[in-house]
Design a protein around this motif. Sequence first.
Motif, PDB file in Angstrom:
ATOM      1  N   ASN A  45       0.812  -1.213   0.000  1.00  0.00           N
ATOM      2  CA  ASN A  45       0.000   0.000   0.000  1.00  0.00           C
ATOM      3  C   ASN A  45       0.848   1.267   0.000  1.00  0.00           C
ATOM      4  O   ASN A  45       0.501   2.249  -0.659  1.00  0.00           O
ATOM      5  CB  ASN A  45      -0.953  -0.013   1.205  1.00  0.00           C
ATOM      6  CG  ASN A  45      -2.117  -0.965   1.007  1.00  0.00           C
ATOM      7  OD1 ASN A  45      -2.934  -0.794   0.114  1.00  0.00           O
ATOM      8  ND2 ASN A  45      -2.195  -1.993   1.833  1.00  0.00           N
ATOM      9  N   LEU A  69      -8.119   4.011  -0.911  1.00  0.00           N
ATOM     10  CA  LEU A  69      -8.251   2.606  -0.514  1.00  0.00           C
ATOM     11  C   LEU A  69      -6.987   2.132   0.195  1.00  0.00           C
ATOM     12  O   LEU A  69      -7.062   1.408   1.200  1.00  0.00           O
ATOM     13  CB  LEU A  69      -8.514   1.750  -1.753  1.00  0.00           C
ATOM     14  CG  LEU A  69      -8.959   0.302  -1.527  1.00  0.00           C
ATOM     15  CD1 LEU A  69     -10.324   0.249  -0.853  1.00  0.00           C
ATOM     16  CD2 LEU A  69      -8.996  -0.446  -2.850  1.00  0.00           C
ATOM     17  N   ASP A  73      -6.775   0.781   4.015  1.00  0.00           N
ATOM     18  CA  ASP A  73      -6.250  -0.551   4.314  1.00  0.00           C
ATOM     19  C   ASP A  73      -5.110  -0.500   5.328  1.00  0.00           C
ATOM     20  O   ASP A  73      -4.992  -1.376   6.193  1.00  0.00           O
ATOM     21  CB  ASP A  73      -5.766  -1.229   3.030  1.00  0.00           C
ATOM     22  CG  ASP A  73      -6.917  -1.756   2.188  1.00  0.00           C
ATOM     23  OD1 ASP A  73      -8.009  -1.966   2.743  1.00  0.00           O
ATOM     24  OD2 ASP A  73      -6.725  -1.952   0.974  1.00  0.00           O
ATOM     25  N   GLU A 114     -14.063   1.820   3.654  1.00  0.00           N
ATOM     26  CA  GLU A 114     -13.600   0.993   2.529  1.00  0.00           C
ATOM     27  C   GLU A 114     -14.764   0.580   1.638  1.00  0.00           C
ATOM     28  O   GLU A 114     -14.653   0.577   0.411  1.00  0.00           O
ATOM     29  CB  GLU A 114     -12.860  -0.244   3.042  1.00  0.00           C
ATOM     30  CG  GLU A 114     -12.389  -1.148   1.936  1.00  0.00           C
ATOM     31  CD  GLU A 114     -11.078  -1.849   2.232  1.00  0.00           C
ATOM     32  OE1 GLU A 114     -10.691  -2.734   1.468  1.00  0.00           O
ATOM     33  OE2 GLU A 114     -10.423  -1.486   3.221  1.00  0.00           O
ATOM     34  N   LEU A 118     -15.035   1.503  -2.371  1.00  0.00           N
ATOM     35  CA  LEU A 118     -15.278   0.512  -3.421  1.00  0.00           C
ATOM     36  C   LEU A 118     -16.505   0.881  -4.250  1.00  0.00           C
ATOM     37  O   LEU A 118     -16.527   0.686  -5.469  1.00  0.00           O
ATOM     38  CB  LEU A 118     -15.450  -0.877  -2.805  1.00  0.00           C
ATOM     39  CG  LEU A 118     -14.189  -1.497  -2.197  1.00  0.00           C
ATOM     40  CD1 LEU A 118     -14.524  -2.776  -1.450  1.00  0.00           C
ATOM     41  CD2 LEU A 118     -13.137  -1.761  -3.275  1.00  0.00           C
ATOM     42  N   HIS A 247     -10.964  -4.587  -9.912  1.00  0.00           N
ATOM     43  CA  HIS A 247     -11.910  -4.039  -8.944  1.00  0.00           C
ATOM     44  C   HIS A 247     -12.910  -5.093  -8.490  1.00  0.00           C
ATOM     45  O   HIS A 247     -13.280  -5.152  -7.309  1.00  0.00           O
ATOM     46  CB  HIS A 247     -12.633  -2.830  -9.564  1.00  0.00           C
ATOM     47  CG  HIS A 247     -13.472  -2.076  -8.587  1.00  0.00           C
ATOM     48  ND1 HIS A 247     -14.776  -1.716  -8.845  1.00  0.00           N
ATOM     49  CD2 HIS A 247     -13.203  -1.642  -7.335  1.00  0.00           C
ATOM     50  CE1 HIS A 247     -15.267  -1.069  -7.804  1.00  0.00           C
ATOM     51  NE2 HIS A 247     -14.337  -1.015  -6.878  1.00  0.00           N
ATOM     52  N   SER A 250     -11.305  -7.254  -5.890  1.00  0.00           N
ATOM     53  CA  SER A 250     -11.215  -6.525  -4.622  1.00  0.00           C
ATOM     54  C   SER A 250     -12.566  -6.489  -3.911  1.00  0.00           C
ATOM     55  O   SER A 250     -12.640  -6.666  -2.682  1.00  0.00           O
ATOM     56  CB  SER A 250     -10.715  -5.101  -4.880  1.00  0.00           C
ATOM     57  OG  SER A 250     -10.560  -4.390  -3.677  1.00  0.00           O
ATOM     58  N   THR A 287      -7.916  -8.439   2.735  1.00  0.00           N
ATOM     59  CA  THR A 287      -8.189  -7.364   1.782  1.00  0.00           C
ATOM     60  C   THR A 287      -7.051  -6.346   1.704  1.00  0.00           C
ATOM     61  O   THR A 287      -6.622  -5.990   0.604  1.00  0.00           O
ATOM     62  CB  THR A 287      -9.517  -6.664   2.127  1.00  0.00           C
ATOM     63  OG1 THR A 287     -10.556  -7.641   2.187  1.00  0.00           O
ATOM     64  CG2 THR A 287      -9.875  -5.639   1.065  1.00  0.00           C
ATOM     65  N   ASN A 291      -5.304  -6.124  -2.013  1.00  0.00           N
ATOM     66  CA  ASN A 291      -5.552  -4.945  -2.852  1.00  0.00           C
ATOM     67  C   ASN A 291      -4.307  -4.431  -3.575  1.00  0.00           C
ATOM     68  O   ASN A 291      -4.349  -4.218  -4.792  1.00  0.00           O
ATOM     69  CB  ASN A 291      -6.196  -3.826  -2.030  1.00  0.00           C
ATOM     70  CG  ASN A 291      -7.681  -4.046  -1.824  1.00  0.00           C
ATOM     71  OD1 ASN A 291      -8.303  -4.827  -2.534  1.00  0.00           O
ATOM     72  ND2 ASN A 291      -8.257  -3.369  -0.850  1.00  0.00           N
ATOM     73  N   TYR A 295      -4.128  -4.666  -7.662  1.00  0.00           N
ATOM     74  CA  TYR A 295      -4.018  -3.451  -8.476  1.00  0.00           C
ATOM     75  C   TYR A 295      -2.607  -3.247  -9.010  1.00  0.00           C
ATOM     76  O   TYR A 295      -2.423  -2.708 -10.112  1.00  0.00           O
ATOM     77  CB  TYR A 295      -4.459  -2.229  -7.671  1.00  0.00           C
ATOM     78  CG  TYR A 295      -5.946  -2.194  -7.429  1.00  0.00           C
ATOM     79  CD1 TYR A 295      -6.839  -1.888  -8.459  1.00  0.00           C
ATOM     80  CD2 TYR A 295      -6.477  -2.491  -6.183  1.00  0.00           C
ATOM     81  CE1 TYR A 295      -8.213  -1.867  -8.240  1.00  0.00           C
ATOM     82  CE2 TYR A 295      -7.848  -2.470  -5.960  1.00  0.00           C
ATOM     83  CZ  TYR A 295      -8.700  -2.163  -6.994  1.00  0.00           C
ATOM     84  OH  TYR A 295     -10.059  -2.152  -6.781  1.00  0.00           O
TER      85      TYR A 295
END
Length: 315
Positions: A45, A69, A73, A114, A118, A247, A250, A287, A291, A295
Amino acid sequence: MSDSNTTDFTNSSNFILLGIPGLETAHIWISIPFCTMYAIAILGNFTILFVVKMEQSLHAPMYYFLCMLAITDLVLSTSILPKMLSIFWFNSREIEISACLAQMYFIHCFSVIESGILMAMAFDHYVAICDPLRHSTTLANPMVVKIGLAVALRGSMLILLYPLLTKQWPYCKTNIIPDTHCMHIAVVKLACADTHISSYYGLFVLFCVKCLDMICIAVSYTQILRAIFSLPTQDAQLKAFRTCSSHLCSILAFFIPALFSSLTYRFGKKVALHFRVLIGNVNLLVTPTLNPIIYGVRTKQIRDSLLQLFTHKRT
């Protein structure tokens, strides 16, 4: 229960977190995958935040939402893992009531945030695919900021009642929480009062916030899929679908374990306690770990920008 017992426990300033009941002897081994996931979540992240900040071409709504996001996270995983590891490694199970309520607030607040992010990302994909000519005007930077603030305010205000209501109940049954962290329903169940207000409000947040977000996401993706299948060539369809696949992964990784965990805490009396606790922890840690991988690996722009940054530094 006598009044003296009620007073004695109410004046206590600590709860006891058991960790994963029934698997105490395996705590050290269980900590290894959880610690690994946390390290990946932190590194991944922060990498996304760094790449988006440094690469001018990524200064667009989709990547701004991705940064939101990533921050969410980071806070979500950091809210639970340090205390969890202290239980697993040092058997440090006590937690002050104020710290427990603060942890409860951060966990539930950033879970709702979150969910909102989303939903906002689904709307961004909908506009980008179904109405691409108006994407830059519909989701200009001021609008992205407003959406981000609205999502953050919704989460922070709705969850504020969790600790406020929980704090007012008298706790005279026990101070033992059979979990690794302070979930709202787990703490409320310890109260020796009529806690229907807290329980019903928790269900309201679950069904009227997260389920509403899921409905909005489902409507967005129904329209997106209709637009994709109406494209003239199969190559165009595959390209558009790849844009949304990250997406979708996720979304599934977040909502399915979250709903399962919330419902089993309330209604899953026949579900083994250690399994329920494990699912709750997986919900909060998988998650944030997945993520940045989803991504970072599947989004070509982020992957290319990261490679350019590293090759540029080496040269």
